[in-house]
Write a protein that holds these residues in place. Structure first.
Motif, PDB file in Angstrom:
ATOM      1  N   SER A 198      36.534  47.883  41.221  1.00 45.68           N
ATOM      2  CA  SER A 198      36.502  46.431  41.029  1.00 45.68           C
ATOM      3  C   SER A 198      37.669  45.775  41.743  1.00 45.68           C
ATOM      4  O   SER A 198      38.681  46.424  42.040  1.00 45.68           O
ATOM      5  CB  SER A 198      36.549  46.083  39.535  1.00 45.68           C
ATOM      6  N   VAL A 199      37.526  44.467  41.991  1.00 47.91           N
ATOM      7  CA  VAL A 199      38.561  43.688  42.675  1.00 47.91           C
ATOM      8  C   VAL A 199      38.902  42.465  41.834  1.00 47.91           C
ATOM      9  O   VAL A 199      38.011  41.731  41.409  1.00 47.91           O
ATOM     10  CB  VAL A 199      38.098  43.237  44.080  1.00 47.91           C
ATOM     11  N   VAL A 200      40.202  42.260  41.587  1.00 47.78           N
ATOM     12  CA  VAL A 200      40.704  41.035  40.959  1.00 47.78           C
ATOM     13  C   VAL A 200      41.334  40.205  42.067  1.00 47.78           C
ATOM     14  O   VAL A 200      42.398  40.555  42.587  1.00 47.78           O
ATOM     15  CB  VAL A 200      41.735  41.344  39.859  1.00 47.78           C
ATOM     16  N   ALA A 201      40.655  39.128  42.449  1.00 49.75           N
ATOM     17  CA  ALA A 201      41.099  38.340  43.600  1.00 49.75           C
ATOM     18  C   ALA A 201      41.583  36.947  43.236  1.00 49.75           C
ATOM     19  O   ALA A 201      42.129  36.249  44.089  1.00 49.75           O
ATOM     20  CB  ALA A 201      39.963  38.226  44.613  1.00 49.75           C
ATOM     21  N   ASP A 202      41.396  36.527  41.989  1.00 50.55           N
ATOM     22  CA  ASP A 202      41.737  35.146  41.618  1.00 50.55           C
ATOM     23  C   ASP A 202      43.143  35.024  41.041  1.00 50.55           C
ATOM     24  O   ASP A 202      43.502  33.993  40.478  1.00 50.55           O
ATOM     25  CB  ASP A 202      40.716  34.593  40.619  1.00 50.55           C
ATOM     26  N   TYR A 203      43.949  36.085  41.191  1.00 51.74           N
ATOM     27  CA  TYR A 203      45.343  36.047  40.728  1.00 51.74           C
ATOM     28  C   TYR A 203      46.148  36.986  41.616  1.00 51.74           C
ATOM     29  O   TYR A 203      45.721  38.111  41.905  1.00 51.74           O
ATOM     30  CB  TYR A 203      45.433  36.495  39.269  1.00 51.74           C
ATOM     31  N   THR A 204      47.312  36.535  42.056  1.00 47.26           N
ATOM     32  CA  THR A 204      48.161  37.390  42.890  1.00 47.26           C
ATOM     33  C   THR A 204      48.866  38.390  41.997  1.00 47.26           C
ATOM     34  O   THR A 204      49.794  38.049  41.263  1.00 47.26           O
ATOM     35  CB  THR A 204      49.188  36.565  43.687  1.00 47.26           C
ATOM     36  N   CYS A 205      48.389  39.625  42.061  1.00 49.86           N
ATOM     37  CA  CYS A 205      48.937  40.683  41.212  1.00 49.86           C
ATOM     38  C   CYS A 205      50.184  41.329  41.816  1.00 49.86           C
ATOM     39  O   CYS A 205      51.118  41.662  41.094  1.00 49.86           O
ATOM     40  CB  CYS A 205      47.874  41.764  40.977  1.00 49.86           C
ATOM     41  N   TYR A 206      50.200  41.507  43.125  1.00 49.56           N
ATOM     42  CA  TYR A 206      51.198  42.371  43.753  1.00 49.56           C
ATOM     43  C   TYR A 206      51.856  41.659  44.923  1.00 49.56           C
ATOM     44  O   TYR A 206      51.181  41.090  45.786  1.00 49.56           O
ATOM     45  CB  TYR A 206      50.508  43.647  44.250  1.00 49.56           C
TER      46      TYR A 206
END
Length: 547
Positions: A198-206
């Motif tokens: 999965s990809v979490v793209a709506d928040y800058t994680c890193y």
């Protein structure tokens, strides 16, 4: 019995002060909460105080941070493996000790994995301090992305969330004899084995940091070491994925990035000739083994040309190709009907004997390379009574048949004044009032050296307050590009006043990034407030007094 933490964060640490402090601060402040978090940091023989700093943080957070000290191993693989042996979390997340996380990163990643039963979750990563991070994967959230038909192969760092049960079931560990890229075999195999990614793209994680001392291990390795590591990674991948489109989809990354970069730029020219030929020979062996015809056709022209020249061992043309892409230079493009070619050295050279298809563009984006060669050749004003026009000559790095060049257009693109930028108090002009005619007659002629085309056109200027930016529009490889015109060293025409009843002023200036901007505005009149006119007059007085 104490419940296992949701996530174990693994940090391999070697001489990363003071970046390490921001890394640890971002971890201990995670919104997931320290009760659900375990941090295992392995000091790999640091000599800059990083080990002592880890001990201070472990004393401050005794239930959260575990620290292990060991002699230097020469890379992040061994300390990462040792941390994995100690991890107890349901998930494992890897972070570089000079990087840091967004506050909600771990909670969002774990929630995503739990919601979608994902074995791997990729969080949006951005670069800081000029570090490049490929962004195509982060266009939108995706609960189920494939390794084989997405941009995931261009995002193979281990800085992701992995289900620990997956890691242990397949006994995944990092190869400790790879000085560079040891995370790629781990990441590739985890993605091949994963039931869901999965990809979490709506928040800058890193936030990936490029250190000011260029101390990141990727920037320290020499060319032959990088070639050896890339070969190992590609062979590992070939052992996991059978030959065919899926393997091609993953190996495309290595031909496009790692192998192409080995023979690209001024670093290659500076190498000893024996090293240059060893690089070419190594690339040729990998291309002979893994570069299928469909994969070669899918490569961008820049990679395709470099790989082909390396396979031939043609160091001379490789150097010339690098020079053609040096700052201030630009590889010209040739338009012929539906086809576009990049005119690298060797193109249609009888002695080189290279096929035209090698230089053909696919539907790839090349706006920067066009912009590098698009510049103002001449500019001036043409006044006829109350009418004013701007005459422009713009050089573009494109040649071709008259029929193909007819599609290359030069426009004035308006940019209306905003309230923030309008110091005279004039209102923002509606776009319909500021669009100049775009059907002006354009003449096209070859430039002096025959590697570009000069576009000449005269545009009538509107009697309104507006800024316009000359831009070139052209289609290459099926993609329409819009390119701003750079001023370069071409003298700009002096400002000119025109019209009498409500006088207007037109000027040409270079923007801070060196692009041409043409501005028209009334000197005074109903569009300008009294206070605005006073400011204009005072500004002129100050300029005269300062001369």
């Amino acid at each position: 019995m104490t419940a296992a933490p949701d996530v174990t964060v693994v940090i391999a640490v070697y001489n990363t002060m003071p970046y390490l402090v921001e890394c640890l601060e971002s971890l201990t402040a995670q919104s997931i909460g320290r009760k659900k978090l375990e941090i295992v940091a392995v000091d790999d023989g640091s000599t800059d105080g990083s080990g002592e700093e880890l001990d201070r943080w472990a004393a401050r957070y005794p239930g959260t941070i575990k620290v292990v000290h060991q002699e230097n191993s020469g890379g992040p693989a061994a300390p990462s493996n040792r941390a994995l042996d100690l991890a107890t979390g349901r998930y494992v997340f890897f972070i570089g000790s000079d990087d840091h996380l967004g506050k909600e990163a771990l909670k969002r990643l774990v929630d995503c994995a739990d919601t979608h039963t994902s074995d791997v979750v990729v969080g949006k990563m951005v670069g800081t301090n000029g570090r490049y991070v490929h962004q195509a994967l982060y266009r939108s959230n995706d609960p189920d992305v494939s390794l084989y038909d997405s941009a995931l192969p261009f995002t193979l760092a281990n800085t992701k969330l992995f289900r620990r049960e997956l890691i242990e079931r397949h006994k995944l560990r990092f190869p400790e004899d790879l000085p560079v890229g040891s995370d790629q075999p781990f990441t590739i195999e985890a993605c091949v084995r994963a039931r869901k990614i999965s990809v979490v793209a709506d928040y800058t994680c890193y936030y990936a940091v490029k250190r000011g001392d260029a101390g990141n291990i990727t920037y320290r390795a020499d060319h032959l070491a990088r070639l050896h590591c890339t070969e190992r990674i590609m062979r590992h991948t070939a052992g996991l994925i059978e030959a065919g489109p899926r393997r091609d989809a993953v190996l495309k990354r290595h031909f496009t990035w790692e192998l192409t970069k080995l023979v690209q730029g001024p670093d290659f020219a500076a190498l000893d000739s024996a090293v240059q030929y060893r690089l070419c020979n190594g690339i040729a062996q990998l291309a002979d083994e893994y570069l299928t015809e469909p994969l070669n056709e899918s490569l961008g022209v820049q990679a395709r040309v470099r790989i082909a020249l390396a396979r031939r061992g043609d160091v001379r043309l490789l150097k010339q190709a690098n020079e053609a892409e040096a700052p201030g230079a630009a590889v010209p493009f040739v338009l012929e009907g539906e086809r576009t070619y990049a005119r690298y050295p060797g193109f249609r050279d009888a002695l080189a004997g290279l096929d035209d298809e090698l230089f053909r563009l696919n539907d790839e984006a090349v706006p920067k390379r066009i912009a590098d060669g698009t510049r103002l050749a001449a500019a001036g004003w043409e006044q006829n009574g109350d009418d004013m026009a701007v005459s422009l000559a713009v050089r573009v790095p494109v040649t071709g048949t008259p029929e193909s060049l007819a599609a290359v257009a030069l426009r004035l693109v308006p940019k209306a004044f905003s309230k923030a930028s309008d110091k005279t108090g004039a209102r923002r002009m509606p776009e319909a009032d500021t669009v100049p005619p775009t059907d002006a007659l354009i003449t096209r002629e070859p430039d002096e050296d025959g590697t570009g085309t000069v576009l000449r056109v005269t545009f009538p200027l509107p009697a309104t307050r507006v800024r316009t930016h000359p831009r070139v529009f052209l289609t290459l490889g099926g993609i329409r590009h819009e390119v701003a015109v750079a001023v370069g060293e071409t003298p700009l025409p002096l400002a000119r006043r025109w019209r009498e009843k409500v006088p207007y002023r037109v000027s040409a200036n270079a923007t801070p990034n060196g692009r041409l901007m043409i501005t028209t505005a009334p000197l005074w009149g109903p569009e300008v407030s009294v206070s605005g006119r006073v400011r204009q007059v005072m500004s002129r007085v100050k300029r005269k007094m300062s001369r």
